[in-house]
Scaffold this motif. Structure first.
Motif, PDB file in Angstrom:
ATOM      1  N   ASP A 148       0.836  -1.203   0.000  1.00  0.00           N
ATOM      2  CA  ASP A 148       0.000   0.000   0.000  1.00  0.00           C
ATOM      3  C   ASP A 148       0.876   1.260   0.000  1.00  0.00           C
ATOM      4  OD1 ASP A 148      -1.754   2.050   0.546  1.00  0.00           O
ATOM      5  OD2 ASP A 148      -2.918   0.922   2.025  1.00  0.00           O
ATOM      6  N   ASP A 150       0.199   4.218   0.713  1.00  0.00           N
ATOM      7  CA  ASP A 150      -0.046   5.031   1.916  1.00  0.00           C
ATOM      8  C   ASP A 150       0.788   4.530   3.096  1.00  0.00           C
ATOM      9  OD1 ASP A 150      -1.780   6.847   0.823  1.00  0.00           O
ATOM     10  OD2 ASP A 150      -3.561   5.638   1.228  1.00  0.00           O
ATOM     11  N   LEU A 151       0.982   3.207   3.120  1.00  0.00           N
ATOM     12  CA  LEU A 151       1.778   2.606   4.197  1.00  0.00           C
ATOM     13  C   LEU A 151       3.242   3.027   4.059  1.00  0.00           C
ATOM     14  CD1 LEU A 151       1.271   0.753   6.543  1.00  0.00           C
ATOM     15  CD2 LEU A 151       1.652  -1.203   5.069  1.00  0.00           C
ATOM     16  N   HIS A 153       4.225   5.693   2.605  1.00  0.00           N
ATOM     17  CA  HIS A 153       4.144   7.113   2.960  1.00  0.00           C
ATOM     18  C   HIS A 153       4.257   7.303   4.468  1.00  0.00           C
ATOM     19  CE1 HIS A 153       3.153  10.453   0.427  1.00  0.00           C
ATOM     20  NE2 HIS A 153       2.364  10.973   1.327  1.00  0.00           N
ATOM     21  N   LEU A 154       3.455   6.526   5.184  1.00  0.00           N
ATOM     22  CA  LEU A 154       3.426   6.615   6.647  1.00  0.00           C
ATOM     23  C   LEU A 154       4.798   6.275   7.232  1.00  0.00           C
ATOM     24  CD1 LEU A 154       1.428   6.942   9.145  1.00  0.00           C
ATOM     25  CD2 LEU A 154       1.434   4.468   9.200  1.00  0.00           C
ATOM     26  N   MET A 155       5.394   5.198   6.711  1.00  0.00           N
ATOM     27  CA  MET A 155       6.711   4.788   7.211  1.00  0.00           C
ATOM     28  C   MET A 155       7.743   5.876   6.921  1.00  0.00           C
ATOM     29  SD  MET A 155       6.213   1.896   8.655  1.00  0.00           S
ATOM     30  CE  MET A 155       7.809   1.173   8.900  1.00  0.00           C
ATOM     31  N   TYR A 168      10.253  -4.137   7.912  1.00  0.00           N
ATOM     32  CA  TYR A 168       8.993  -4.012   8.652  1.00  0.00           C
ATOM     33  C   TYR A 168       7.754  -4.066   7.765  1.00  0.00           C
ATOM     34  CZ  TYR A 168      11.532  -2.837  12.890  1.00  0.00           C
ATOM     35  OH  TYR A 168      12.338  -2.899  13.985  1.00  0.00           O
ATOM     36  N   VAL A 169       7.895  -3.697   6.514  1.00  0.00           N
ATOM     37  CA  VAL A 169       6.695  -3.596   5.664  1.00  0.00           C
ATOM     38  C   VAL A 169       6.751  -4.502   4.431  1.00  0.00           C
ATOM     39  CG1 VAL A 169       5.258  -2.027   4.307  1.00  0.00           C
ATOM     40  CG2 VAL A 169       6.220  -1.254   6.456  1.00  0.00           C
ATOM     41  N   PRO A 172       7.237  -8.623   5.144  1.00  0.00           N
ATOM     42  CA  PRO A 172       6.035  -9.258   5.714  1.00  0.00           C
ATOM     43  C   PRO A 172       4.827  -9.163   4.786  1.00  0.00           C
ATOM     44  CG  PRO A 172       7.057  -7.775   7.302  1.00  0.00           C
ATOM     45  CD  PRO A 172       7.744  -7.539   6.007  1.00  0.00           C
ATOM     46  N   ASN A 173       4.753  -8.036   4.069  1.00  0.00           N
ATOM     47  CA  ASN A 173       3.645  -7.841   3.149  1.00  0.00           C
ATOM     48  C   ASN A 173       3.697  -8.830   1.976  1.00  0.00           C
ATOM     49  OD1 ASN A 173       1.359  -6.047   2.532  1.00  0.00           O
ATOM     50  ND2 ASN A 173       2.511  -5.649   0.662  1.00  0.00           N
ATOM     51  N   PRO A 248       0.633 -16.381  11.862  1.00  0.00           N
ATOM     52  CA  PRO A 248      -0.519 -16.693  12.723  1.00  0.00           C
ATOM     53  C   PRO A 248      -1.683 -15.721  12.552  1.00  0.00           C
ATOM     54  CG  PRO A 248       1.285 -15.789  14.020  1.00  0.00           C
ATOM     55  CD  PRO A 248       1.818 -16.004  12.639  1.00  0.00           C
ATOM     56  N   TRP A 249      -1.389 -14.475  12.142  1.00  0.00           N
ATOM     57  CA  TRP A 249      -2.468 -13.488  11.967  1.00  0.00           C
ATOM     58  C   TRP A 249      -3.447 -13.905  10.869  1.00  0.00           C
ATOM     59  CZ3 TRP A 249       2.623 -12.876  10.747  1.00  0.00           C
ATOM     60  CH2 TRP A 249       2.938 -12.736   9.402  1.00  0.00           C
ATOM     61  N   ASN A 252      -5.731 -16.375  12.625  1.00  0.00           N
ATOM     62  CA  ASN A 252      -6.455 -15.813  13.776  1.00  0.00           C
ATOM     63  C   ASN A 252      -7.543 -14.839  13.356  1.00  0.00           C
ATOM     64  OD1 ASN A 252      -4.883 -17.228  15.480  1.00  0.00           O
ATOM     65  ND2 ASN A 252      -3.645 -15.512  16.181  1.00  0.00           N
ATOM     66  N   LYS A 253      -7.863 -14.802  12.076  1.00  0.00           N
ATOM     67  CA  LYS A 253      -8.858 -13.836  11.619  1.00  0.00           C
ATOM     68  C   LYS A 253     -10.191 -14.119  12.272  1.00  0.00           C
ATOM     69  CE  LYS A 253      -7.008 -12.156   7.307  1.00  0.00           C
ATOM     70  NZ  LYS A 253      -6.902 -12.329   5.892  1.00  0.00           N
ATOM     71  N   LYS A 254     -10.895 -13.016  12.576  1.00  0.00           N
ATOM     72  CA  LYS A 254     -12.177 -13.114  13.280  1.00  0.00           C
ATOM     73  C   LYS A 254     -13.181 -13.890  12.452  1.00  0.00           C
ATOM     74  CE  LYS A 254     -14.127  -9.831  16.538  1.00  0.00           C
ATOM     75  NZ  LYS A 254     -14.603  -8.477  16.715  1.00  0.00           N
TER      76      LYS A 254
END
Lengths: 254, 244
Positions: A148, A150-151, A153-155, A168-169, A172-173, A248-249, A252-254
């Motif tokens: 993304d 925007d991500l 951008h944020l970083m 970090y981005v 993993p992405n 794991p995320w 672990n999704k709802k």
């Protein structure tokens, strides 16, 4: 009610396999096709048991070749993806060549590699590396580029360095892309190992396959085909298992 | 006391002037909104304040010091919470500290007491997908706060929330600002939101965009019950809509 339907759907492939095995056994039993052309499933199992030791020894060699080829393929695939992601002109120059390189079939390159590198393990590892690095490179690059904006951008507002951005981005992405490509690459690795062993070698499932084919032992031929298929499936399952442990995320999704 | 200030900011993209002579300021403890229609250049202005892009002219001052074209000084939060799905809430919140070279355990120690302040107790070890939209926004705000404890730049942060959640988050945010002495510069195109939250509103319009008006919202009137339904509120709204 819905659960019941899901269970039935999950069982369906197994039922289909059992039905196909029965049909196959029936064809052999009633000699609708000569048994030297199509051995029965039972005789294939018997051949597998009888030759188990030899099969395992050869499988060990093939797996070792696949491991090294895959390892080098994955590392080089990831590195090439990073370089192409960092330098857009290089991406534009190299990417079409990568695609063209993949249109050359592995069977066509294997004899050349034997000619250049001999009958040992090296040509097999080279061929596996060539066939496995491409899916990894392409998928990782796609993962990096789908981050993304925007991500990013944020970083950048946080003052992230290029390497921190990858750590970090971007990495993993790209994990989903990585594991998707790894599932393809593990099966490519086994198939490429077998193909290169067909062309020349001293041991391995490909060598075993050519030997039993030349001696018309088709029950053993089928046994090794099933073993190769089983190994590929096992490796794909192993990749899926590692993926669930590392991500794991996702589970672990709802 | 002026905390954040832009002086004569102008920006041109491919010979197309976007912003012209933007002078705004944010006082300590204030919430100031920048209102403008979509595409007017609000985000460009925020990018300049955050140091992501350089202005053609002018400067950005934080406590009187120039931070023009410097990242890592001030952070902002977007409409999307942008929480990393593969990091726990704690992992997300400490990210700015990690970027600035703070050790992980040290960053966690600093962040831990703030979870209660931000109403995020017991979410530290959860992944973002286990949280509701409102809670995710809180986590994103905490991450923004961890980065810069004095000024928060918020770019339409509440626009993705449903109306009821948005109201709850508005109240919560105003209380939080008072508690932690936070000053906020907010971008929004929601006129109601701007009136309800802000101490002052800058109207950005024109081509290139300039600050055409600064509107002070009466703090005492805002405290009244049903302010949102009052004639004063409607008067502010009419004035702003006319300007836009």
């Amino acid at each position: 009610m819905k659960k019941q339907t899901n269970i039935n759907i999950n069982v369906l492939p197994f039922l289909l396999i059992i039905v196909l095995l029965f049909v196959w056994q029936g064809i052999s039993y009633f000699q609708m096709v000569p048994t030297y052309l199509l051995p029965s499933p039972i005789s294939v199992v018997q051949a597998f048991i009888a030759d188990f030791g030899t099969l395992m020894a050869n499988a060990g060699v093939t797996l070792l070749e696949a491991f090294w080829g895959l390892l080098i393929g994955v590392i080089s695939g990831v590195l090439i993806a990073i370089v192409m992601d960092l330098f857009t002109p290089l991406y534009k120059a190299v990417y079409p060549l990568l695609v063209i390189s993949q249109t050359v079939p592995a069977v066509a390159i294997a004899p050349l590699l034997i000619l250049w590198f001999g009958y040992g393990m090296l040509p097999k590892i080279v061929l596996i590396t060539i066939t496995t690095f491409f899916p990894v490179a392409v998928e990782m690059l796609s993962g990096f580029r789908s981050t993304d904006p925007d991500l990013i951008h944020l970083m950048n507002t946080m003052g992230a360095t290029k390497w921190k951005l990858y750590y970090y981005v971007k990495f993993p992405n790209s994990l989903n892309h990585f594991f998707a490509s790894l599932k393809i690459s593990v099966s490519y690795a086994i198939v490429s190992a077998v193909i290169s062993e067909w062309v020349g070698g001293f041991s391995g499932l490909g060598v075993y396959m050519t030997r039993v084919m030349k001696s018309y032992a088709y029950d053993k031929m089928f046994a090794v085909i099933f073993l190769i298929s089983g190994l590929s499936l096992l490796l794909i399952w192993l990749v899926t298992f590692i993926q669930h442990k590392i991500m794991p995320w996702e589970t672990n999704k709802k | 006391m002026i905390l954040l200030q832009t002086q004569h900011i102008s920006k041109t993209y491919t010979q197309q002037p976007i912003l012209s002579d933007i002078n705004i300021h944010l006082n300590q403890g204030e919430l100031v909104s920048i209102l403008g229609v979509s595409g007017i250049g609000k985000t460009t202005l925020f990018n300049i304040i955050a140091g992501l892009i350089a202005p053609q002219t002018g400067q950005v001052l934080l406590k009187g010091q120039s931070i023009t074209n410097q990242t890592g000084k001030i952070s902002y939060m977007l409409q999307k919470d942008l929480l990393l799905p593969y990091r726990t809430i704690m992992g997300n919140v400490i990210l700015p500290a990690l970027m600035q070279g703070v050790a992980k355990h040290e960053a966690e120690e600093k962040a831990a007491p703030l979870f209660k302040v931000f109403g995020l107790e017991k979410t530290e070890r959860l992944y973002p997908n286990a949280l509701s939209g409102g809670m995710r926004q809180r986590a994103a705000l905490l991450r923004t706060y961890m980065f810069s404890k004095e000024v928060a730049l918020l770019d339409e942060p509440f626009s993705a929330l449903d109306e009821i959640t948005k109201h709850q988050v508005h109240d919560w945010y105003l209380n939080l600002m008072k508690r932690i002495n936070l000053s906020t510069l907010l971008i929004t195109h929601d006129v109601d939101e701007a009136i309800l939250l802000s101490d002052r509103i800058y109207i950005l319009n024109g081509h290139p965009a300039t600050i055409s008006k600064e509107i002070q919202i009466d703090a005492q009137l805002k405290q009244q019950a049903d302010f949102e339904l009052s004639p004063t509120f409607l008067k502010y709204k009419r004035q702003i809509l006319d300007l836009l």
